[in-house]
Design a protein around this motif. Sequence first.
Motif, PDB file in Angstrom:
ATOM      1  N   LEU A 103     -30.190  10.007  -3.644  1.00  0.00           N
ATOM      2  CA  LEU A 103     -31.573  10.736  -3.559  1.00  0.00           C
ATOM      3  C   LEU A 103     -31.545  12.468  -3.981  1.00  0.00           C
ATOM      4  O   LEU A 103     -32.109  13.327  -3.935  1.00  0.00           O
ATOM      5  CB  LEU A 103     -32.266  10.532  -1.514  1.00  0.00           C
ATOM      6  N   HIS A 104     -29.517  12.786  -3.122  1.00  0.00           N
ATOM      7  CA  HIS A 104     -29.362  14.307  -3.388  1.00  0.00           C
ATOM      8  C   HIS A 104     -29.374  14.800  -5.171  1.00  0.00           C
ATOM      9  O   HIS A 104     -28.378  15.870  -4.309  1.00  0.00           O
ATOM     10  CB  HIS A 104     -28.705  14.452  -1.771  1.00  0.00           C
ATOM     11  N   SER A 111     -36.515  14.576   5.664  1.00  0.00           N
ATOM     12  CA  SER A 111     -35.894  14.019   4.547  1.00  0.00           C
ATOM     13  C   SER A 111     -34.659  14.473   4.997  1.00  0.00           C
ATOM     14  O   SER A 111     -34.169  15.263   6.554  1.00  0.00           O
ATOM     15  CB  SER A 111     -36.090  14.845   3.810  1.00  0.00           C
ATOM     16  N   SER A 112     -32.796  14.377   4.098  1.00  0.00           N
ATOM     17  CA  SER A 112     -31.648  14.484   4.547  1.00  0.00           C
ATOM     18  C   SER A 112     -31.499  14.814   5.886  1.00  0.00           C
ATOM     19  O   SER A 112     -30.599  13.602   6.325  1.00  0.00           O
ATOM     20  CB  SER A 112     -31.748  16.145   4.202  1.00  0.00           C
ATOM     21  N   GLY A 124     -34.945   9.457   3.077  1.00  0.00           N
ATOM     22  CA  GLY A 124     -33.731   8.736   2.386  1.00  0.00           C
ATOM     23  C   GLY A 124     -32.742   8.999   1.222  1.00  0.00           C
ATOM     24  O   GLY A 124     -32.560   8.149   0.332  1.00  0.00           O
ATOM     25  N   GLY A 125     -32.453  10.111   1.913  1.00  0.00           N
ATOM     26  CA  GLY A 125     -31.279  10.528   1.216  1.00  0.00           C
ATOM     27  C   GLY A 125     -30.067  10.643   2.573  1.00  0.00           C
ATOM     28  O   GLY A 125     -30.375  11.367   2.851  1.00  0.00           O
ATOM     29  N   GLY A 126     -29.252   9.972   2.058  1.00  0.00           N
ATOM     30  CA  GLY A 126     -27.991   9.651   3.229  1.00  0.00           C
ATOM     31  C   GLY A 126     -27.014  10.043   2.686  1.00  0.00           C
ATOM     32  O   GLY A 126     -25.690   9.747   3.322  1.00  0.00           O
ATOM     33  N   GLU A 163     -29.719   5.994   2.804  1.00  0.00           N
ATOM     34  CA  GLU A 163     -30.127   6.214   1.217  1.00  0.00           C
ATOM     35  C   GLU A 163     -30.794   5.126   0.744  1.00  0.00           C
ATOM     36  O   GLU A 163     -30.511   3.544   1.003  1.00  0.00           O
ATOM     37  CB  GLU A 163     -28.403   6.123   0.808  1.00  0.00           C
ATOM     38  N   GLN A 164     -31.667   5.709  -0.030  1.00  0.00           N
ATOM     39  CA  GLN A 164     -32.577   4.498  -1.005  1.00  0.00           C
ATOM     40  C   GLN A 164     -33.688   3.958  -0.338  1.00  0.00           C
ATOM     41  O   GLN A 164     -34.259   3.506  -0.680  1.00  0.00           O
ATOM     42  CB  GLN A 164     -32.205   4.101  -2.673  1.00  0.00           C
ATOM     43  N   MET A 165     -33.452   3.995   1.420  1.00  0.00           N
ATOM     44  CA  MET A 165     -34.064   2.787   2.661  1.00  0.00           C
ATOM     45  C   MET A 165     -35.014   4.173   3.197  1.00  0.00           C
ATOM     46  O   MET A 165     -36.534   3.584   3.432  1.00  0.00           O
ATOM     47  CB  MET A 165     -33.297   2.294   3.491  1.00  0.00           C
TER      48      MET A 165
END
Length: 862
Positions: free
Chosen positions: A487-488, A737-738, A762-764, A798-800
């Motif tokens: 995501l990032h 986010s983030s 979803g950006g981990g 991430e993605q979730m």
Amino acid sequence: IRVNLSRHLSAFDCIKAPSGQVQSLLTLRGQLHQSPLIKPPVSPYQVRRLKLAPGSKMEGITRVLWSAYVDSKVALVLATDPSNQASHAWYLIDTSVPSFTSAGELPVPIVTNITSVYTDMIAYTAGKVAWVDTDLNVCLIDLTNGGDYSHIVMPKVNDQGNPVVEVSDIMFHSSGELLAVEHNAANQFSIISIAAVVETADASAITFVQATSDKFNSNKMYLTEKMLYFLSDRDVMTDVGSPWGTRAPMPHLKSSSAVYGLPLAKDSEPMIHIPENNMPEVPEEGASNAENASDKEVTEAPPLELSLENLISKSYRLEYIPAGRYYSILCAGANYLTMLDMNDAKVQIIAWVDDGPSNMPKEVPLVAVDSLESIGFSANNQYFYLVMEGKLLVVENNLEGLLSLKEGDVKEVFTEGMALHVQPQLEYLSMYEDAWRLLRDYFYDKNMHGVDWPAVYKRYLPLVSRCGKREELDDILKYMASELSALHVFVYGGEYTEPAPYLDGSAPLHQVASLGATFNRTNAGYAVTNIFIPDPDFDHVDGNPISSPLSLWTLRLTGQAGLVAGDVITHINGENVLSVPDLGYLLRGVAGQSVQITVQRAASNAPDSVIVVPIDQNHAADLRYRAWEYSTRMKAKRLAADRGFTLGYIHLRDMGTSAENTFTRQFYPDYNGQVLIVDVRHNHGGNIDSWLLDALQRKAWGYWQGRATNVTNGGLGWDEQFSFRGHIVVLIDEKTSSDGEGFSRGMKSLGLAKLVGTRTWGGGIWLSSDNHLVDGGIATAPEIGTYNNKWGWGLGIEQMGVEPDVVVDNDPHKAFLGEDKQLEKAIEILSQMLKDDPVKLPDNPGPHPNRSISSFGNGCPA
């Protein structure tokens, strides 16, 4: 492209040719130029300037990243290899003719296909070059090994067991015998280690010797012939004396370092004073440097023997230099040390000059640098440069040269009329390959999430030749980067063709200003329906004014009455607002300017003339957002009051410095509320989640009671001070986010809050955004993986995204009209939590104990 030194200059070197002319080597936006040092004025006909790479037909085929003179005829160059998917490669090129002149005449690299190099961590001297790559290897090539240019990887652990991995700077001793590396110890404190690199054939025989302690930070190093100088923050001091006071004062460690020296010469004394006849004299004010320069014969010194024994115990503080906020040590010699000083918000270059054993070294200000754009050294450290007011000023990196700064007697690189030429199609291909390689070498997972990365390169390569403009290349980079399913990954920031108004400077004339309100068009004019009102207790936030141009808070400063809903604007600067299709026609290009509006007042039905100053669209968007924040806070407090409990409400739109300010403004006034809502909906991230989690984890374990005061009447509360004792709900949505997600996950994982709203972005995987392309654009690479035992990689983000405990989705249209189901559900949940677990002060312990002697019966038991 016209050369902009502050933007385009990425590496610089100088050398004195046999003719006596000093030539400079400039790495400018991926190209390599050679130009002489001059004393203006000079005619272009008197100097020869040469572009060394690439040739005029190949502009854009390669990206030169760094360069240095080996001698006056040969340069060492780090550039992308067009024949090997733009991998980083080292070249030795002839400085008398251009290189990369055609596809069939590409120079042959001495080393190619190396992992991407951090170009701000390259060291060169005496035929050796060292660098740090994105796998955090310290690598070295000895160019004097008779044509064997294979590179070695230096040890990753020093003699004290500390890792030599997280490197921040490297530097050679002028002899080339030592390599100093500034890096993090295992405890994350910055230390310096030094390796002897006289023999480089066997990397396993090289040892990094730790030179400074890992009890504190030691950094900003500078090597001279006999000494290692560095800054260290050993004398740690706080400017907060106690935890008493509002907003929970915490220890604040002042950013202050002192200068330390470490002798490298065997059997050296702590301080070495050189004979006065070997020292350059410091000119008095008004005297020329030439008149004061020493012309006495210097006795040749015996060969210097260096030693790495017992380094940690040898360092000492230079007491005559006060501790301060020094940016860096610029250069040093046997009797002087020069620094970039940032004390008391001043930025200047200062030298401390040692006049001999009988005197204390004295401070000599050299030059104020208010107009400084950049500063640095030549690759060989023999020259020092400043970019000021578009000029590249150069002096020798010694006391005489630096004193010439004080006198204004400096040379500059001849850059008049210098421009960079680019073949767009070649550069698009080069940037595509560069972006592909940078993603490969920066991405946190070397396995690239299981993606066949070479196949991705081939998949999108045919599209590059069809790019007609830079924006289309961005589209291809987005497709390519999206294959990583991270995501990032963002693509932005290249050199785009600006619309005509931006090119001729007329853009502000086309921008529609705002009056900070909403209107309805009526038969009489534009009726005010809503004026954006942020928190009226704050006329400035983060240093910026935040009131609507039409509000009471703005207009009362000039003795005018503010507008209210129902007032009708009929004219702007004398023009009837109904004569144009939209109110914005009359507000073009007037942001920040006085405008006369005619208003039909709803209360009196009488006309009124008001002078207002419209704001630009950025300020208008901020104003509207702050008005929403304030109305939401007031609504939350009202809903809580209706249910009979007290509430604190914090909205964080990001996780940066402004969010820390917002948290401080909004949390501490309500820290003693029974419940708290932390609203991170729309939060676009940052990096301060640990600060916020730390503040919200504080627990009350003891309470204070004075003679007539306690927490209920404004007295001291509890220990830990200003800890929150109630129940917390965190509001999240699809735009959280983030680091907003990291904060939400942390609040849930630590058992501090319930989450209400919708699943987050979803950006981990974290990033640094430092893998830029030649034109300043970037396809960001997520560089730092996150994990824990429960969630594994990506923290379940991430993605979730972070799943709320209670799912509530706001209807967009109803939300526009003011409804907020997520907020209402949070109030409902908090109300139930209070019923199940009331937030109360501890019971009164009862009467104070009898401490009199008689209370012990027959007397004091002692």
